[in-house]
Design a protein around this motif. Sequence first.
Motif, PDB file in Angstrom:
ATOM      1  N   PHE A 198      35.595  40.355  26.795  1.00  0.00           N
ATOM      2  CA  PHE A 198      34.944  40.661  28.051  1.00  0.00           C
ATOM      3  C   PHE A 198      35.582  40.246  29.106  1.00  0.00           C
ATOM      4  N   HIS A 199      36.407  39.800  29.026  1.00  0.00           N
ATOM      5  CA  HIS A 199      37.652  39.242  30.264  1.00  0.00           C
ATOM      6  C   HIS A 199      37.551  40.767  30.707  1.00  0.00           C
ATOM      7  N   SER A 200      38.380  42.679  29.634  1.00  0.00           N
ATOM      8  CA  SER A 200      38.685  43.078  29.818  1.00  0.00           C
ATOM      9  C   SER A 200      37.777  44.042  30.987  1.00  0.00           C
ATOM     10  N   LEU A 201      36.426  43.915  30.629  1.00  0.00           N
ATOM     11  CA  LEU A 201      35.265  44.001  31.428  1.00  0.00           C
ATOM     12  C   LEU A 201      34.903  43.213  32.305  1.00  0.00           C
ATOM     13  N   GLY A 202      35.137  42.125  32.763  1.00  0.00           N
ATOM     14  CA  GLY A 202      34.201  41.017  33.766  1.00  0.00           C
ATOM     15  C   GLY A 202      34.918  40.044  34.726  1.00  0.00           C
ATOM     16  N   ALA A 203      36.566  40.750  34.267  1.00  0.00           N
ATOM     17  CA  ALA A 203      37.677  39.690  34.853  1.00  0.00           C
ATOM     18  C   ALA A 203      37.984  40.311  36.002  1.00  0.00           C
ATOM     19  N   ALA A 204      38.595  39.228  37.570  1.00  0.00           N
ATOM     20  CA  ALA A 204      38.570  39.907  39.015  1.00  0.00           C
ATOM     21  C   ALA A 204      39.085  41.855  38.287  1.00  0.00           C
ATOM     22  N   ALA A 205      40.726  41.548  37.259  1.00  0.00           N
ATOM     23  CA  ALA A 205      41.012  43.010  37.821  1.00  0.00           C
ATOM     24  C   ALA A 205      40.422  44.274  37.266  1.00  0.00           C
ATOM     25  N   ALA A 206      39.204  43.845  36.116  1.00  0.00           N
ATOM     26  CA  ALA A 206      38.441  44.785  35.801  1.00  0.00           C
ATOM     27  C   ALA A 206      37.393  45.118  36.914  1.00  0.00           C
ATOM     28  N   ILE A 207      37.249  44.035  37.710  1.00  0.00           N
ATOM     29  CA  ILE A 207      36.057  44.745  39.001  1.00  0.00           C
ATOM     30  C   ILE A 207      36.788  45.439  40.061  1.00  0.00           C
ATOM     31  N   ASP A 208      38.166  45.030  40.442  1.00  0.00           N
ATOM     32  CA  ASP A 208      38.973  45.900  40.946  1.00  0.00           C
ATOM     33  C   ASP A 208      38.694  47.063  40.434  1.00  0.00           C
ATOM     34  N   SER A 209      39.007  47.193  39.200  1.00  0.00           N
ATOM     35  CA  SER A 209      39.653  48.712  38.722  1.00  0.00           C
ATOM     36  C   SER A 209      38.020  49.674  39.050  1.00  0.00           C
ATOM     37  N   LEU A 210      36.990  48.965  38.506  1.00  0.00           N
ATOM     38  CA  LEU A 210      35.596  49.438  38.328  1.00  0.00           C
ATOM     39  C   LEU A 210      35.520  50.072  39.747  1.00  0.00           C
ATOM     40  N   ALA A 211      35.477  48.805  40.863  1.00  0.00           N
ATOM     41  CA  ALA A 211      35.695  49.698  42.298  1.00  0.00           C
ATOM     42  C   ALA A 211      35.880  50.738  42.912  1.00  0.00           C
ATOM     43  N   ARG A 212      37.462  51.070  42.471  1.00  0.00           N
ATOM     44  CA  ARG A 212      38.374  52.153  42.579  1.00  0.00           C
ATOM     45  C   ARG A 212      37.462  53.427  42.000  1.00  0.00           C
ATOM     46  N   GLU A 213      36.747  53.274  40.613  1.00  0.00           N
ATOM     47  CA  GLU A 213      36.171  54.606  40.687  1.00  0.00           C
ATOM     48  C   GLU A 213      34.626  54.922  41.285  1.00  0.00           C
ATOM     49  N   TYR A 214      33.969  53.819  42.294  1.00  0.00           N
ATOM     50  CA  TYR A 214      33.434  54.313  42.850  1.00  0.00           C
ATOM     51  C   TYR A 214      33.862  54.767  44.335  1.00  0.00           C
ATOM     52  N   ALA A 215      35.251  54.667  44.126  1.00  0.00           N
ATOM     53  CA  ALA A 215      35.962  54.808  46.225  1.00  0.00           C
ATOM     54  C   ALA A 215      35.378  53.407  46.719  1.00  0.00           C
ATOM     55  N   LEU A 216      35.275  52.378  46.093  1.00  0.00           N
ATOM     56  CA  LEU A 216      34.977  51.307  47.251  1.00  0.00           C
ATOM     57  C   LEU A 216      36.408  50.709  47.748  1.00  0.00           C
ATOM     58  N   PRO A 217      36.900  50.722  49.441  1.00  0.00           N
ATOM     59  CA  PRO A 217      38.581  50.933  49.586  1.00  0.00           C
ATOM     60  C   PRO A 217      38.219  49.043  49.684  1.00  0.00           C
ATOM     61  N   ALA A 218      39.438  48.822  49.898  1.00  0.00           N
ATOM     62  CA  ALA A 218      40.054  47.300  49.420  1.00  0.00           C
ATOM     63  C   ALA A 218      39.604  46.055  50.313  1.00  0.00           C
ATOM     64  N   PRO A 219      38.616  45.446  49.958  1.00  0.00           N
ATOM     65  CA  PRO A 219      38.413  44.401  50.743  1.00  0.00           C
ATOM     66  C   PRO A 219      39.269  43.658  51.953  1.00  0.00           C
ATOM     67  N   ALA A 220      38.902  43.448  53.114  1.00  0.00           N
ATOM     68  CA  ALA A 220      39.442  42.651  54.359  1.00  0.00           C
ATOM     69  C   ALA A 220      39.243  41.154  53.700  1.00  0.00           C
ATOM     70  N   PRO A 221      40.365  40.663  54.279  1.00  0.00           N
ATOM     71  CA  PRO A 221      40.875  38.598  53.561  1.00  0.00           C
ATOM     72  C   PRO A 221      39.586  38.035  54.513  1.00  0.00           C
ATOM     73  N   THR A 222      39.052  37.333  53.384  1.00  0.00           N
ATOM     74  CA  THR A 222      37.637  36.505  53.811  1.00  0.00           C
ATOM     75  C   THR A 222      37.778  35.229  53.157  1.00  0.00           C
ATOM     76  N   GLY A 223      39.266  34.248  53.971  1.00  0.00           N
ATOM     77  CA  GLY A 223      38.646  33.170  53.746  1.00  0.00           C
ATOM     78  C   GLY A 223      39.822  32.670  52.607  1.00  0.00           C
ATOM     79  N   ASN A 224      39.403  31.897  51.898  1.00  0.00           N
ATOM     80  CA  ASN A 224      39.468  32.086  50.048  1.00  0.00           C
ATOM     81  C   ASN A 224      38.622  32.166  49.853  1.00  0.00           C
ATOM     82  N   GLU A 225      38.164  33.560  49.640  1.00  0.00           N
ATOM     83  CA  GLU A 225      37.306  34.009  48.434  1.00  0.00           C
ATOM     84  C   GLU A 225      37.940  35.403  47.551  1.00  0.00           C
ATOM     85  N   PRO A 226      37.969  35.300  46.680  1.00  0.00           N
ATOM     86  CA  PRO A 226      38.818  36.653  46.198  1.00  0.00           C
ATOM     87  C   PRO A 226      38.609  38.157  46.175  1.00  0.00           C
ATOM     88  N   PRO A 227      39.908  38.834  46.137  1.00  0.00           N
ATOM     89  CA  PRO A 227      38.715  39.725  46.994  1.00  0.00           C
ATOM     90  C   PRO A 227      37.933  40.035  46.016  1.00  0.00           C
TER      91      PRO A 227
END
Length: 456
Positions: free
Chosen positions: A259-288
Amino acid sequence: MPASPSTARAINDRFALRLLQEEGPLTAGQLKQLTGLSRPTVADLVERLTEAGLISVVGESGEQRRGPNARLYGIVADRAYLAALDVRTQGVTVVVADLLGRELARASVPIADDAGTGPAVEQAVGLVERAAKEAGADRLHTVAIGAPGLIDPATGELRDSTGLPEWHRRLAAALGERLPARVLVENETNLAALAEQRDGAARDRDTFVLLWLGLGTGAAVVLDGTLRRGASGGTGEIGFLPVPGTTTLPSATDCEGGFHSLGAAAAIDSLAREYALPAPAPTGNEPPAATLVRTAAEAATSRPPAGGPDVPRDGGAAAPADSNAPQTRPAAGGADASSDGTETSVHPLGDTDTGPDTRPSADAHARFLDALADRFAIGAASVVAVLDPGCVVLGGEVGQAGGEVLAARVEARLAALSPLPTEVRPSALGGAAVLRGALLMARDTAQDDLFAPPPR
Protein backbone atom coordinates in the motif's frame (compact mmCIF):
# COMPACT_ATOMS: atom_id res chain seq x y z
CA MET A 1 -15.12 -7.04 49.09
CA PRO A 2 -15.28 -3.35 50.03
CA ALA A 3 -12.21 -1.18 49.55
CA SER A 4 -10.04 -0.43 52.56
CA PRO A 5 -10.17 3.14 53.94
CA SER A 6 -6.75 3.94 52.45
CA THR A 7 -7.75 2.58 49.02
CA ALA A 8 -11.02 4.52 49.10
CA ARG A 9 -9.11 7.71 49.95
CA ALA A 10 -6.71 7.16 47.04
CA ILE A 11 -9.60 6.56 44.63
CA ASN A 12 -11.39 9.71 45.82
CA ASP A 13 -8.24 11.79 45.56
CA ARG A 14 -7.53 10.62 42.02
CA PHE A 15 -11.14 11.29 40.98
CA ALA A 16 -11.04 14.82 42.39
CA LEU A 17 -7.73 15.56 40.67
CA ARG A 18 -9.05 14.35 37.34
CA LEU A 19 -12.04 16.65 37.73
CA LEU A 20 -9.75 19.58 38.48
CA GLN A 21 -7.72 18.72 35.39
CA GLU A 22 -10.77 18.53 33.13
CA GLU A 23 -12.95 21.28 34.61
CA GLY A 24 -10.33 23.73 35.89
CA PRO A 25 -10.39 25.30 39.37
CA LEU A 26 -13.34 24.23 41.53
CA THR A 27 -14.69 25.06 44.97
CA ALA A 28 -15.14 22.43 47.66
CA GLY A 29 -18.88 22.68 47.08
CA GLN A 30 -18.46 22.03 43.36
CA LEU A 31 -16.22 19.06 44.10
CA LYS A 32 -18.90 17.71 46.43
CA GLN A 33 -21.53 18.07 43.72
CA LEU A 34 -19.43 16.50 40.96
CA THR A 35 -18.02 13.62 43.03
CA GLY A 36 -21.15 12.83 45.05
CA LEU A 37 -19.02 12.63 48.19
CA SER A 38 -20.05 13.99 51.55
CA ARG A 39 -18.91 17.41 52.71
CA PRO A 40 -16.54 15.99 55.42
CA THR A 41 -15.00 13.57 52.88
CA VAL A 42 -14.37 16.39 50.41
CA ALA A 43 -12.87 18.55 53.17
CA ASP A 44 -10.49 15.72 54.08
CA LEU A 45 -9.36 15.11 50.49
CA VAL A 46 -8.81 18.83 49.88
CA GLU A 47 -6.60 18.94 52.97
CA ARG A 48 -4.65 15.85 51.88
CA LEU A 49 -4.07 17.09 48.35
CA THR A 50 -3.03 20.54 49.58
CA GLU A 51 -0.52 19.06 52.03
CA ALA A 52 0.83 16.85 49.22
CA GLY A 53 1.49 19.94 47.11
CA LEU A 54 -0.84 18.80 44.34
CA ILE A 55 -3.49 21.52 44.67
CA SER A 56 -3.59 25.05 46.04
CA VAL A 57 -5.96 27.96 46.40
CA VAL A 58 -5.93 29.82 43.08
CA GLY A 59 -8.71 32.34 43.70
CA GLU A 60 -12.26 32.77 44.89
CA SER A 61 -15.59 31.99 43.33
CA GLY A 62 -17.54 34.90 41.88
CA GLU A 63 -20.82 33.90 43.43
CA GLN A 64 -22.80 36.72 44.97
CA ARG A 65 -23.87 35.59 48.40
CA ARG A 66 -23.55 36.49 52.03
CA GLY A 67 -20.27 35.83 53.72
CA PRO A 68 -16.86 35.26 52.17
CA ASN A 69 -16.56 33.83 48.68
CA ALA A 70 -15.68 30.15 48.44
CA ARG A 71 -12.06 29.27 47.71
CA LEU A 72 -11.19 27.93 44.30
CA TYR A 73 -8.76 25.02 44.25
CA GLY A 74 -6.61 24.16 41.24
CA ILE A 75 -3.84 21.74 40.36
CA VAL A 76 -0.33 23.03 41.02
CA ALA A 77 0.83 23.12 37.41
CA ASP A 78 4.55 23.42 38.19
CA ARG A 79 4.44 20.35 40.44
CA ALA A 80 6.00 18.50 37.47
CA TYR A 81 7.41 19.38 34.06
CA LEU A 82 7.08 17.28 30.94
CA ALA A 83 8.83 17.00 27.57
CA ALA A 84 7.45 15.59 24.32
CA LEU A 85 9.61 14.75 21.31
CA ASP A 86 8.69 14.18 17.68
CA VAL A 87 11.63 12.28 16.18
CA ARG A 88 11.91 12.37 12.41
CA THR A 89 14.48 10.90 10.08
CA GLN A 90 16.24 14.23 9.72
CA GLY A 91 15.49 16.10 12.92
CA VAL A 92 13.78 16.46 16.27
CA THR A 93 11.15 18.80 17.69
CA VAL A 94 10.62 19.11 21.44
CA VAL A 95 7.94 20.77 23.56
CA VAL A 96 8.28 21.36 27.30
CA ALA A 97 5.06 21.75 29.27
CA ASP A 98 3.74 21.86 32.83
CA LEU A 99 1.57 19.26 34.55
CA LEU A 100 -1.56 20.63 32.91
CA GLY A 101 -0.02 20.29 29.47
CA ARG A 102 0.46 24.02 28.89
CA GLU A 103 3.34 24.61 26.48
CA LEU A 104 6.26 26.53 27.98
CA ALA A 105 8.95 26.12 25.32
CA ARG A 106 9.36 24.63 21.85
CA ALA A 107 12.49 24.01 19.79
CA SER A 108 13.66 22.02 16.76
CA VAL A 109 16.99 20.92 15.36
CA PRO A 110 17.80 19.35 11.96
CA ILE A 111 20.09 16.32 12.04
CA ALA A 112 22.04 15.52 8.89
CA ASP A 113 22.15 12.00 7.48
CA ASP A 114 25.92 11.90 7.89
CA ALA A 115 25.99 13.33 11.41
CA GLY A 116 26.99 10.05 13.02
CA THR A 117 25.18 8.31 15.86
CA GLY A 118 27.04 9.95 18.74
CA PRO A 119 26.81 13.54 17.48
CA ALA A 120 23.17 13.05 16.47
CA VAL A 121 22.24 11.80 19.93
CA GLU A 122 24.13 14.70 21.51
CA GLN A 123 22.27 17.20 19.32
CA ALA A 124 18.90 15.78 20.33
CA VAL A 125 19.69 15.53 24.05
CA GLY A 126 21.16 19.03 24.04
CA LEU A 127 17.98 20.33 22.42
CA VAL A 128 15.86 18.89 25.23
CA GLU A 129 18.16 20.34 27.89
CA ARG A 130 18.08 23.80 26.32
CA ALA A 131 14.30 23.75 25.93
CA ALA A 132 13.88 22.72 29.57
CA LYS A 133 16.14 25.55 30.67
CA GLU A 134 14.21 28.04 28.56
CA ALA A 135 10.95 26.83 30.13
CA GLY A 136 12.34 27.24 33.64
CA ALA A 137 11.94 23.51 34.24
CA ASP A 138 14.69 22.63 36.66
CA ARG A 139 13.67 18.97 36.58
CA LEU A 140 11.69 16.98 34.01
CA HIS A 141 9.38 14.36 35.46
CA THR A 142 8.48 12.50 32.24
CA VAL A 143 9.80 12.57 28.67
CA ALA A 144 7.74 10.94 25.89
CA ILE A 145 9.21 10.23 22.47
CA GLY A 146 7.23 9.66 19.29
CA ALA A 147 9.39 7.84 16.76
CA PRO A 148 9.02 5.80 13.57
CA GLY A 149 9.41 2.06 13.81
CA LEU A 150 8.08 -0.76 15.97
CA ILE A 151 8.05 -0.74 19.76
CA ASP A 152 9.02 -4.03 21.39
CA PRO A 153 6.08 -4.95 23.68
CA ALA A 154 8.41 -6.72 26.11
CA THR A 155 10.91 -3.89 26.60
CA GLY A 156 9.04 -0.78 25.49
CA GLU A 157 12.00 0.12 23.29
CA LEU A 158 12.37 0.70 19.56
CA ARG A 159 13.19 -2.53 17.77
CA ASP A 160 16.40 -2.72 15.78
CA SER A 161 15.87 -1.88 12.12
CA THR A 162 18.35 -1.32 9.34
CA GLY A 163 16.00 1.25 7.81
CA LEU A 164 16.14 3.60 10.80
CA PRO A 165 19.05 5.81 11.87
CA GLU A 166 20.84 4.25 14.82
CA TRP A 167 20.51 7.46 16.84
CA HIS A 168 16.74 6.91 17.03
CA ARG A 169 17.29 3.78 19.13
CA ARG A 170 20.02 5.33 21.25
CA LEU A 171 18.12 8.51 22.11
CA ALA A 172 15.85 7.18 24.87
CA ALA A 173 18.72 5.61 26.79
CA ALA A 174 20.82 8.75 26.44
CA LEU A 175 18.00 10.94 27.77
CA GLY A 176 17.53 8.56 30.68
CA GLU A 177 21.21 8.83 31.54
CA ARG A 178 21.40 12.63 31.31
CA LEU A 179 18.04 13.56 32.81
CA PRO A 180 16.46 12.50 36.11
CA ALA A 181 13.23 11.70 34.27
CA ARG A 182 11.12 8.76 33.21
CA VAL A 183 11.57 8.25 29.45
CA LEU A 184 8.87 6.63 27.31
CA VAL A 185 8.88 5.70 23.61
CA GLU A 186 5.84 5.09 21.39
CA ASN A 187 5.25 4.61 17.68
CA GLU A 188 4.41 7.94 16.09
CA THR A 189 1.22 6.77 14.36
CA ASN A 190 -0.13 5.40 17.64
CA LEU A 191 0.51 8.76 19.27
CA ALA A 192 -1.29 10.49 16.42
CA ALA A 193 -4.33 8.31 17.07
CA LEU A 194 -4.22 9.17 20.78
CA ALA A 195 -4.19 12.88 19.93
CA GLU A 196 -7.01 12.59 17.39
CA GLN A 197 -9.12 10.70 19.92
CA ARG A 198 -8.56 13.18 22.73
CA ASP A 199 -8.37 16.48 20.84
CA GLY A 200 -9.09 15.84 17.18
CA ALA A 201 -11.31 14.09 14.67
CA ALA A 202 -12.19 11.01 16.78
CA ARG A 203 -13.26 12.70 20.02
CA ASP A 204 -16.62 10.93 19.96
CA ARG A 205 -15.27 7.51 18.96
CA ASP A 206 -14.13 4.64 21.18
CA THR A 207 -13.43 2.48 18.13
CA PHE A 208 -11.74 3.78 15.00
CA VAL A 209 -8.75 3.36 12.69
CA LEU A 210 -6.37 6.17 11.86
CA LEU A 211 -4.88 5.80 8.39
CA TRP A 212 -1.66 7.80 8.37
CA LEU A 213 -0.95 9.55 5.08
CA GLY A 214 2.29 11.50 5.13
CA LEU A 215 5.73 10.84 3.77
CA GLY A 216 4.80 7.19 4.16
CA THR A 217 1.76 5.22 5.26
CA GLY A 218 0.74 3.55 8.49
CA ALA A 219 -2.29 2.86 10.61
CA ALA A 220 -3.28 2.88 14.27
CA VAL A 221 -6.11 0.79 15.67
CA VAL A 222 -8.23 1.83 18.65
CA LEU A 223 -10.85 -0.71 19.77
CA ASP A 224 -13.22 -0.03 22.66
CA GLY A 225 -11.05 2.88 23.75
CA THR A 226 -7.84 0.85 23.83
CA LEU A 227 -4.91 1.22 21.46
CA ARG A 228 -4.04 -2.18 20.00
CA ARG A 229 -0.37 -2.86 19.33
CA GLY A 230 -0.35 -6.57 18.39
CA ALA A 231 1.83 -9.45 19.52
CA SER A 232 5.02 -7.91 18.12
CA GLY A 233 4.00 -4.26 18.24
CA GLY A 234 3.27 -4.21 14.51
CA THR A 235 -0.47 -3.59 14.34
CA GLY A 236 -1.13 -1.10 11.57
CA GLU A 237 1.88 -1.78 9.33
CA ILE A 238 -0.38 -1.14 6.37
CA GLY A 239 2.48 -0.03 4.15
CA PHE A 240 3.31 -3.74 3.73
CA LEU A 241 -0.26 -4.65 2.76
CA PRO A 242 -0.28 -6.36 -0.68
CA VAL A 243 -2.67 -4.43 -2.92
CA PRO A 244 -3.68 -4.43 -6.60
CA GLY A 245 -2.22 -1.80 -8.85
CA THR A 246 1.47 -2.25 -8.07
CA THR A 247 4.18 -3.88 -10.14
CA THR A 248 5.58 -6.14 -7.42
CA LEU A 249 4.86 -7.54 -3.96
CA PRO A 250 6.24 -6.27 -0.65
CA SER A 251 8.76 -8.33 1.27
CA ALA A 252 9.72 -8.68 4.92
CA THR A 253 12.37 -5.99 4.47
CA ASP A 254 10.84 -3.68 1.86
CA CYS A 255 7.28 -2.40 1.54
CA GLU A 256 7.61 -1.38 -2.12
CA GLY A 257 4.74 -3.06 -3.92
CA GLY A 258 2.49 -2.73 -0.87
CA PHE A 259 0.00 0.00 0.00
CA HIS A 260 3.00 2.29 0.54
CA SER A 261 3.51 2.30 -3.24
CA LEU A 262 0.00 3.66 -3.77
CA GLY A 263 -0.44 6.09 -0.89
CA ALA A 264 2.94 7.44 0.19
CA ALA A 265 4.17 10.92 -0.71
CA ALA A 266 6.31 9.78 -3.65
CA ALA A 267 3.35 7.91 -5.13
CA ILE A 268 1.13 10.99 -4.75
CA ASP A 269 3.74 13.11 -6.50
CA SER A 270 3.88 10.59 -9.35
CA LEU A 271 0.10 10.48 -9.65
CA ALA A 272 -0.02 14.28 -9.84
CA ARG A 273 2.37 14.19 -12.79
CA GLU A 274 -0.03 11.87 -14.60
CA TYR A 275 -2.64 14.63 -14.37
CA ALA A 276 -0.15 17.35 -15.36
CA LEU A 277 -0.52 19.12 -12.03
CA PRO A 278 2.33 21.60 -11.46
CA ALA A 279 4.84 21.28 -8.67
CA PRO A 280 3.57 23.16 -5.62
CA ALA A 281 5.31 26.25 -4.35
CA PRO A 282 6.88 25.77 -0.89
CA THR A 283 4.29 26.30 1.85
CA GLY A 284 6.04 26.59 5.21
CA ASN A 285 6.62 23.14 6.67
CA GLU A 286 3.85 21.47 4.67
CA PRO A 287 5.29 18.66 2.50
CA PRO A 288 4.81 18.96 -1.27
CA ALA A 289 2.41 15.98 -1.44
CA ALA A 290 0.12 17.60 1.12
CA THR A 291 0.23 20.91 -0.75
CA LEU A 292 -0.73 19.10 -3.95
CA VAL A 293 -3.73 17.52 -2.25
CA ARG A 294 -4.76 20.75 -0.54
CA THR A 295 -4.59 22.67 -3.83
CA ALA A 296 -6.62 20.01 -5.61
CA ALA A 297 -9.24 19.93 -2.87
CA GLU A 298 -9.64 23.69 -3.00
CA ALA A 299 -9.91 23.69 -6.80
CA ALA A 300 -12.37 20.80 -6.88
CA THR A 301 -14.62 21.98 -4.04
CA SER A 302 -17.46 22.83 -6.38
CA ARG A 303 -17.47 19.38 -7.98
CA PRO A 304 -19.27 16.60 -6.02
CA PRO A 305 -17.37 13.36 -5.40
CA ALA A 306 -17.81 10.55 -7.89
CA GLY A 307 -20.02 7.63 -6.97
CA GLY A 308 -17.45 4.90 -6.60
CA PRO A 309 -14.50 3.05 -8.04
CA ASP A 310 -16.55 1.65 -10.94
CA VAL A 311 -16.99 5.13 -12.46
CA PRO A 312 -14.64 5.44 -15.46
CA ARG A 313 -11.80 7.84 -14.72
CA ASP A 314 -8.25 8.30 -15.88
CA GLY A 315 -5.84 6.90 -13.31
CA GLY A 316 -8.12 4.58 -11.30
CA ALA A 317 -7.13 2.59 -8.26
CA ALA A 318 -5.19 0.12 -10.33
CA ALA A 319 -2.95 2.76 -11.87
CA PRO A 320 0.60 1.99 -10.71
CA ALA A 321 2.89 4.66 -9.41
CA ASP A 322 5.48 5.91 -11.88
CA SER A 323 8.22 3.31 -11.65
CA ASN A 324 10.79 5.94 -12.58
CA ALA A 325 9.78 8.30 -9.79
CA PRO A 326 12.11 8.28 -6.79
CA GLN A 327 10.58 6.32 -3.94
CA THR A 328 10.87 6.94 -0.24
CA ARG A 329 11.43 3.73 1.68
CA PRO A 330 10.38 3.28 5.31
CA ALA A 331 12.12 1.13 7.83
CA ALA A 332 12.24 -2.59 7.33
CA GLY A 333 9.59 -4.02 9.57
CA GLY A 334 8.48 -0.54 10.62
CA ALA A 335 6.62 2.53 9.47
CA ASP A 336 9.70 4.74 9.41
CA ALA A 337 8.07 7.27 7.17
CA SER A 338 4.58 7.04 8.63
CA SER A 339 4.51 10.61 9.93
CA ASP A 340 7.57 12.17 8.37
CA GLY A 341 5.51 14.60 6.37
CA THR A 342 7.85 17.49 7.12
CA GLU A 343 11.01 15.71 6.10
CA THR A 344 13.09 17.28 3.36
CA SER A 345 13.62 13.82 1.87
CA VAL A 346 10.26 14.05 0.14
CA HIS A 347 11.01 14.14 -3.58
CA PRO A 348 9.41 17.24 -5.12
CA LEU A 349 7.91 17.17 -8.54
CA GLY A 350 10.03 18.30 -11.41
CA ASP A 351 9.74 21.70 -13.04
CA THR A 352 6.27 21.15 -14.49
CA ASP A 353 4.92 24.67 -14.26
CA THR A 354 2.91 24.99 -17.45
CA GLY A 355 2.44 28.75 -17.20
CA PRO A 356 -0.67 30.83 -16.69
CA ASP A 357 -2.26 29.87 -20.02
CA THR A 358 -2.16 26.10 -19.38
CA ARG A 359 -2.93 25.85 -15.71
CA PRO A 360 -4.77 22.64 -14.78
CA SER A 361 -8.53 22.95 -14.64
CA ALA A 362 -10.76 22.20 -11.68
CA ASP A 363 -11.71 19.03 -13.55
CA ALA A 364 -8.07 17.87 -13.66
CA HIS A 365 -7.78 18.46 -9.92
CA ALA A 366 -11.04 16.61 -9.32
CA ARG A 367 -9.93 13.62 -11.39
CA PHE A 368 -6.62 13.55 -9.50
CA LEU A 369 -8.55 13.45 -6.20
CA ASP A 370 -10.84 10.74 -7.60
CA ALA A 371 -7.84 8.56 -8.46
CA LEU A 372 -6.20 9.25 -5.11
CA ALA A 373 -9.42 8.39 -3.28
CA ASP A 374 -9.55 5.09 -5.18
CA ARG A 375 -6.10 4.26 -3.84
CA PHE A 376 -6.81 5.25 -0.26
CA ALA A 377 -10.09 3.32 -0.32
CA ILE A 378 -8.20 0.11 -1.15
CA GLY A 379 -6.17 0.36 2.05
CA ALA A 380 -9.16 1.45 4.11
CA ALA A 381 -11.35 -1.38 2.78
CA SER A 382 -8.80 -3.98 3.84
CA VAL A 383 -8.75 -2.64 7.38
CA VAL A 384 -12.52 -2.27 7.53
CA ALA A 385 -13.09 -5.86 6.34
CA VAL A 386 -11.05 -7.21 9.25
CA LEU A 387 -11.87 -4.79 12.08
CA ASP A 388 -15.22 -3.15 11.24
CA PRO A 389 -14.22 0.05 13.11
CA GLY A 390 -17.14 2.15 11.89
CA CYS A 391 -14.85 5.14 11.45
CA VAL A 392 -11.63 5.77 9.53
CA VAL A 393 -9.66 8.98 10.12
CA LEU A 394 -7.45 10.11 7.24
CA GLY A 395 -4.51 11.24 9.33
CA GLY A 396 -1.21 12.94 8.71
CA GLU A 397 -0.45 15.98 6.62
CA VAL A 398 -2.11 14.56 3.49
CA GLY A 399 -5.29 13.52 5.29
CA GLN A 400 -5.64 16.95 6.85
CA ALA A 401 -4.87 18.72 3.56
CA GLY A 402 -7.56 16.77 1.69
CA GLY A 403 -10.17 17.75 4.25
CA GLU A 404 -13.82 16.89 3.78
CA VAL A 405 -13.43 16.93 -0.01
CA LEU A 406 -11.05 13.95 -0.03
CA ALA A 407 -12.76 12.21 2.91
CA ALA A 408 -16.12 12.27 1.11
CA ARG A 409 -14.57 10.69 -1.97
CA VAL A 410 -12.92 7.93 0.05
CA GLU A 411 -16.15 7.28 1.96
CA ALA A 412 -18.13 6.95 -1.30
CA ARG A 413 -15.66 4.45 -2.72
CA LEU A 414 -15.47 2.55 0.56
CA ALA A 415 -19.26 2.17 0.55
CA ALA A 416 -18.99 0.57 -2.89
CA LEU A 417 -16.20 -1.78 -1.80
CA SER A 418 -17.49 -2.88 1.62
CA PRO A 419 -20.89 -3.82 3.05
CA LEU A 420 -19.81 -2.49 6.46
CA PRO A 421 -20.98 1.09 7.09
CA THR A 422 -17.93 3.27 7.73
CA GLU A 423 -17.62 7.00 8.23
CA VAL A 424 -14.46 8.63 6.85
CA ARG A 425 -13.19 11.80 8.50
CA PRO A 426 -10.23 14.07 7.77
CA SER A 427 -7.58 14.62 10.40
CA ALA A 428 -8.05 17.67 12.59
CA LEU A 429 -4.42 17.79 13.72
CA GLY A 430 -2.35 16.61 10.74
CA GLY A 431 1.38 16.20 11.35
CA ALA A 432 1.11 18.02 14.70
CA ALA A 433 -0.74 15.01 16.09
CA VAL A 434 2.48 13.12 16.86
CA LEU A 435 3.87 15.80 19.15
CA ARG A 436 0.47 16.36 20.74
CA GLY A 437 0.09 12.64 21.38
CA ALA A 438 3.54 12.44 22.97
CA LEU A 439 2.65 15.31 25.29
CA LEU A 440 -0.62 13.63 26.26
CA MET A 441 1.22 10.40 27.04
CA ALA A 442 3.78 12.23 29.16
CA ARG A 443 1.05 14.12 31.03
CA ASP A 444 -1.02 11.00 31.68
CA THR A 445 2.01 9.13 32.97
CA ALA A 446 3.07 11.93 35.29
CA GLN A 447 -0.44 12.43 36.62
CA ASP A 448 -0.87 8.71 37.25
CA ASP A 449 2.28 8.85 39.34
CA LEU A 450 1.55 12.09 41.19
CA PHE A 451 -2.21 11.80 41.57
CA ALA A 452 -1.96 8.86 43.92
CA PRO A 453 -0.58 10.38 47.15
CA PRO A 454 0.45 7.80 49.76
CA PRO A 455 -2.35 6.99 52.22
CA ARG A 456 -2.10 8.58 55.62
